[in-house]
Design a protein around this motif. Structure first.
Motif, PDB file in Angstrom:
ATOM      1  N   LYS A  53       0.895  -0.929  -0.092  1.00 32.59           N
ATOM      2  CA  LYS A  53       0.366  -0.324   0.105  1.00 32.59           C
ATOM      3  C   LYS A  53       0.954   1.479  -0.563  1.00 32.59           C
ATOM      4  CE  LYS A  53      -4.391  -2.205   2.005  1.00 32.59           C
ATOM      5  NZ  LYS A  53      -4.840  -1.339   3.520  1.00 32.59           N
ATOM      6  N   ALA A  54       2.243   1.053   0.512  1.00 29.73           N
ATOM      7  CA  ALA A  54       3.468   2.335   0.675  1.00 29.73           C
ATOM      8  C   ALA A  54       3.005   2.634  -0.352  1.00 29.73           C
ATOM      9  CB  ALA A  54       3.880   2.329   1.226  1.00 29.73           C
ATOM     10  N   VAL A  55       3.996   1.820  -1.194  1.00 31.04           N
ATOM     11  CA  VAL A  55       4.698   1.790  -2.280  1.00 31.04           C
ATOM     12  C   VAL A  55       2.986   2.416  -3.165  1.00 31.04           C
ATOM     13  CG1 VAL A  55       5.837   0.068  -4.810  1.00 31.04           C
ATOM     14  CG2 VAL A  55       6.191   0.287  -2.358  1.00 31.04           C
ATOM     15  N   ALA A  56       2.404   1.495  -3.175  1.00 33.53           N
ATOM     16  CA  ALA A  56       1.471   1.932  -4.193  1.00 33.53           C
ATOM     17  C   ALA A  56       1.345   3.937  -4.466  1.00 33.53           C
ATOM     18  CB  ALA A  56       0.028   0.988  -3.861  1.00 33.53           C
ATOM     19  N   TRP A  57       1.037   4.034  -3.175  1.00 31.60           N
ATOM     20  CA  TRP A  57       0.615   5.758  -2.655  1.00 31.60           C
ATOM     21  C   TRP A  57       1.439   6.416  -2.609  1.00 31.60           C
ATOM     22  CZ3 TRP A  57       3.414   9.305   0.426  1.00 31.60           C
ATOM     23  CH2 TRP A  57       2.662   9.906   0.063  1.00 31.60           C
ATOM     24  N   ALA A  58       3.332   5.624  -2.397  1.00 30.23           N
ATOM     25  CA  ALA A  58       3.866   6.502  -3.264  1.00 30.23           C
ATOM     26  C   ALA A  58       4.367   6.947  -5.305  1.00 30.23           C
ATOM     27  CB  ALA A  58       4.768   6.102  -2.511  1.00 30.23           C
ATOM     28  N   GLN A  59       3.800   5.544  -5.399  1.00 33.00           N
ATOM     29  CA  GLN A  59       3.543   5.805  -7.426  1.00 33.00           C
ATOM     30  C   GLN A  59       2.609   6.795  -7.865  1.00 33.00           C
ATOM     31  OE1 GLN A  59       2.846   1.308  -8.075  1.00 33.00           O
ATOM     32  NE2 GLN A  59       4.721   1.152  -8.197  1.00 33.00           N
ATOM     33  N   SER A  60       0.827   6.334  -7.014  1.00 36.23           N
ATOM     34  CA  SER A  60       0.445   7.000  -7.501  1.00 36.23           C
ATOM     35  C   SER A  60       0.551   8.126  -7.170  1.00 36.23           C
ATOM     36  CB  SER A  60      -1.485   7.120  -6.776  1.00 36.23           C
ATOM     37  OG  SER A  60      -1.298   7.084  -5.390  1.00 36.23           O
ATOM     38  N   SER A  61       1.285   9.151  -6.226  1.00 39.20           N
ATOM     39  CA  SER A  61       1.853  11.041  -6.176  1.00 39.20           C
ATOM     40  C   SER A  61       2.910  10.940  -6.860  1.00 39.20           C
ATOM     41  CB  SER A  61       1.988  10.647  -4.236  1.00 39.20           C
ATOM     42  OG  SER A  61       0.695  10.068  -3.199  1.00 39.20           O
ATOM     43  N   SER A  62       3.462   9.826  -7.962  1.00 37.47           N
ATOM     44  CA  SER A  62       4.684  10.914  -8.478  1.00 37.47           C
ATOM     45  C   SER A  62       4.423  10.165  -9.482  1.00 37.47           C
ATOM     46  CB  SER A  62       6.226   9.955  -7.564  1.00 37.47           C
ATOM     47  OG  SER A  62       6.076   9.049  -7.486  1.00 37.47           O
ATOM     48  N   VAL A  63       3.073  10.091 -11.057  1.00 35.74           N
ATOM     49  CA  VAL A  63       3.372   9.893 -11.729  1.00 35.74           C
ATOM     50  C   VAL A  63       3.575  11.054 -12.927  1.00 35.74           C
ATOM     51  CG1 VAL A  63       1.597   9.517 -13.523  1.00 35.74           C
ATOM     52  CG2 VAL A  63       0.791   8.521 -11.408  1.00 35.74           C
ATOM     53  N   TRP A  64       4.655  10.896 -13.755  1.00 37.87           N
ATOM     54  CA  TRP A  64       5.119  11.948 -14.438  1.00 37.87           C
ATOM     55  C   TRP A  64       4.173  11.332 -15.891  1.00 37.87           C
ATOM     56  CZ3 TRP A  64      10.275  12.298 -13.187  1.00 37.87           C
ATOM     57  CH2 TRP A  64      11.228  13.285 -11.809  1.00 37.87           C
ATOM     58  N   PRO A  65       3.958  12.840 -16.642  1.00 34.00           N
ATOM     59  CA  PRO A  65       3.346  12.271 -17.473  1.00 34.00           C
ATOM     60  C   PRO A  65       4.397  12.800 -18.771  1.00 34.00           C
ATOM     61  CG  PRO A  65       2.022  14.227 -16.902  1.00 34.00           C
ATOM     62  CD  PRO A  65       3.023  13.932 -15.853  1.00 34.00           C
ATOM     63  N   ASP A  66       3.675  12.358 -19.952  1.00 36.03           N
ATOM     64  CA  ASP A  66       4.196  12.559 -21.584  1.00 36.03           C
ATOM     65  C   ASP A  66       3.211  13.206 -21.956  1.00 36.03           C
ATOM     66  OD1 ASP A  66       6.052  12.849 -23.350  1.00 36.03           O
ATOM     67  OD2 ASP A  66       6.325  10.116 -24.225  1.00 36.03           O
ATOM     68  N   THR A  67       3.735  13.881 -22.837  1.00 35.55           N
ATOM     69  CA  THR A  67       2.743  14.652 -23.457  1.00 35.55           C
ATOM     70  C   THR A  67       2.301  13.887 -24.677  1.00 35.55           C
ATOM     71  OG1 THR A  67       4.017  16.696 -24.273  1.00 35.55           O
ATOM     72  CG2 THR A  67       3.021  16.931 -22.500  1.00 35.55           C
ATOM     73  N   PHE A  68       1.442  13.555 -25.258  1.00 35.56           N
ATOM     74  CA  PHE A  68       1.653  13.392 -27.157  1.00 35.56           C
ATOM     75  C   PHE A  68       0.068  13.632 -27.488  1.00 35.56           C
ATOM     76  CE2 PHE A  68       1.597  10.367 -30.337  1.00 35.56           C
ATOM     77  CZ  PHE A  68       3.011  10.105 -31.033  1.00 35.56           C
ATOM     78  N   GLY A  69       0.259  15.134 -27.980  1.00 32.53           N
ATOM     79  CA  GLY A  69      -1.299  16.113 -28.002  1.00 32.53           C
ATOM     80  C   GLY A  69      -1.020  15.936 -29.680  1.00 32.53           C
ATOM     81  N   LEU A  70      -2.002  15.522 -30.133  1.00 33.33           N
ATOM     82  CA  LEU A  70      -2.110  15.755 -31.841  1.00 33.33           C
ATOM     83  C   LEU A  70      -3.315  16.018 -32.217  1.00 33.33           C
ATOM     84  CD1 LEU A  70      -2.083  11.899 -31.511  1.00 33.33           C
ATOM     85  CD2 LEU A  70      -0.281  13.151 -32.340  1.00 33.33           C
ATOM     86  N   ALA A  71      -4.007  16.408 -32.019  1.00 30.91           N
ATOM     87  CA  ALA A  71      -5.277  17.729 -32.063  1.00 30.91           C
ATOM     88  C   ALA A  71      -5.737  18.411 -31.109  1.00 30.91           C
ATOM     89  CB  ALA A  71      -6.022  16.758 -32.325  1.00 30.91           C
ATOM     90  N   CYS A  72      -6.676  18.658 -31.164  1.00 33.08           N
ATOM     91  CA  CYS A  72      -7.515  19.553 -30.407  1.00 33.08           C
ATOM     92  C   CYS A  72      -8.063  19.315 -28.906  1.00 33.08           C
ATOM     93  CB  CYS A  72      -9.030  20.142 -30.839  1.00 33.08           C
ATOM     94  SG  CYS A  72      -9.969  18.827 -31.385  1.00 33.08           S
ATOM     95  N   CYS A  73      -7.490  18.706 -28.296  1.00 34.17           N
ATOM     96  CA  CYS A  73      -7.650  18.170 -27.081  1.00 34.17           C
ATOM     97  C   CYS A  73      -6.007  18.146 -26.309  1.00 34.17           C
ATOM     98  CB  CYS A  73      -8.185  16.207 -26.924  1.00 34.17           C
ATOM     99  SG  CYS A  73      -9.385  15.713 -27.490  1.00 34.17           S
ATOM    100  N   ALA A  74      -5.380  18.312 -26.948  1.00 31.00           N
ATOM    101  CA  ALA A  74      -3.617  18.817 -26.844  1.00 31.00           C
ATOM    102  C   ALA A  74      -3.828  19.779 -25.889  1.00 31.00           C
ATOM    103  CB  ALA A  74      -3.081  18.472 -27.205  1.00 31.00           C
ATOM    104  N   ILE A  75      -4.994  21.502 -26.606  1.00 33.86           N
ATOM    105  CA  ILE A  75      -5.752  22.193 -26.136  1.00 33.86           C
ATOM    106  C   ILE A  75      -5.347  22.011 -24.213  1.00 33.86           C
ATOM    107  CG2 ILE A  75      -6.083  24.681 -26.037  1.00 33.86           C
ATOM    108  CD1 ILE A  75      -4.254  24.003 -28.037  1.00 33.86           C
TER     109      ILE A  75
END
Length: 200
Positions: A53-75
């Motif tokens: 549970k501690a590892v899952a909490w740490a993972q959920s609190s440090s998710v780094w997103p990668d951008t893959f914006g292709l159209a209007c949703c990217a705005i």
């Protein structure tokens, strides 16, 4: 007149839950003793948990997103880092330009067949565990572009964890999808690539 108080059943007592099988703990009409009450207070004060549970909490609190914006949703995706929506409160303020430093791939917009191999390459370069959010109707199902050029859902090339509906979805909808992803991670649900492959 004596008032009879309701006693917890044996299995609800903290020491019985811990596996202690003494006569004092198993005595059916005896309430929790001083020691049992102190153990329960310590458990509440210390916030005891498991390593998973501690590892899952740490993972959920440090998710780094990668951008893959292709159209209007990217705005709409770009606006979630603004002060109004502020995904920094989730530990996600760092949008990575390198897939090797990202945990979450947010695919926002329509994916044409020409962009499918680069998208899969970016996904393959991400380190595990990794998650994918398909943002918008076009990324989820092809949207209004039901033709030969547009991929009918990004889940045909990468396993998707969360689908965010809308055309384009508001930033609040994406934040809701991120919150749902955090709930899945904290609950111990494995990423989509471990549960299933890509759609057929």
């Amino acid at each position: 007149m004596a008032v009879r108080r309701e006693l917890p059943i044996v299995s609800d007592r903290p020491l019985a839950e811990a596996g202690l099988q003494s006569e004092r703990v198993l005595w059916p009409d005896r309430g929790p003793g001083v020691f049992e009450r102190e153990v329960a207070e310590i458990e509440d004060a210390l916030l005891l948990t498991t390593m998973e549970k501690a590892v899952a909490w740490a993972q959920s609190s440090s998710v780094w997103p990668d951008t893959f914006g292709l159209a209007c949703c990217a705005i709409e995706m770009m606006s979630i880092v603004s002060s109004r929506y502020d995904i920094a409160r989730f530990g996600m303020e760092r949008f990575s330009s390198s897939p090797r430093q990202a945990d979450l791939l947010i695919v926002s917009g329509r994916v044409v067949h020409k962009m499918a191999p680069p998208l899969r390459q970016v996904y393959d370069q991400m380190l595990e565990p990794k998650w994918v959010i398909a943002m918008g109707a076009c990324a989820s199902s092809g949207g209004m572009f039901n033709n030969y050029t547009t991929l009918q859902g990004v889940d045909k090339i990468v396993p998707v964890d969360i689908h965010v509906p809308g055309c384009p979805p508001r930033p609040e909808a994406l934040v809701e999808g991120i919150v749902r992803l955090h709930e899945k991670i904290r609950a111990g649900v494995p990423p989509a690539y471990e549960i299933r492959g890509v759609a057929e």
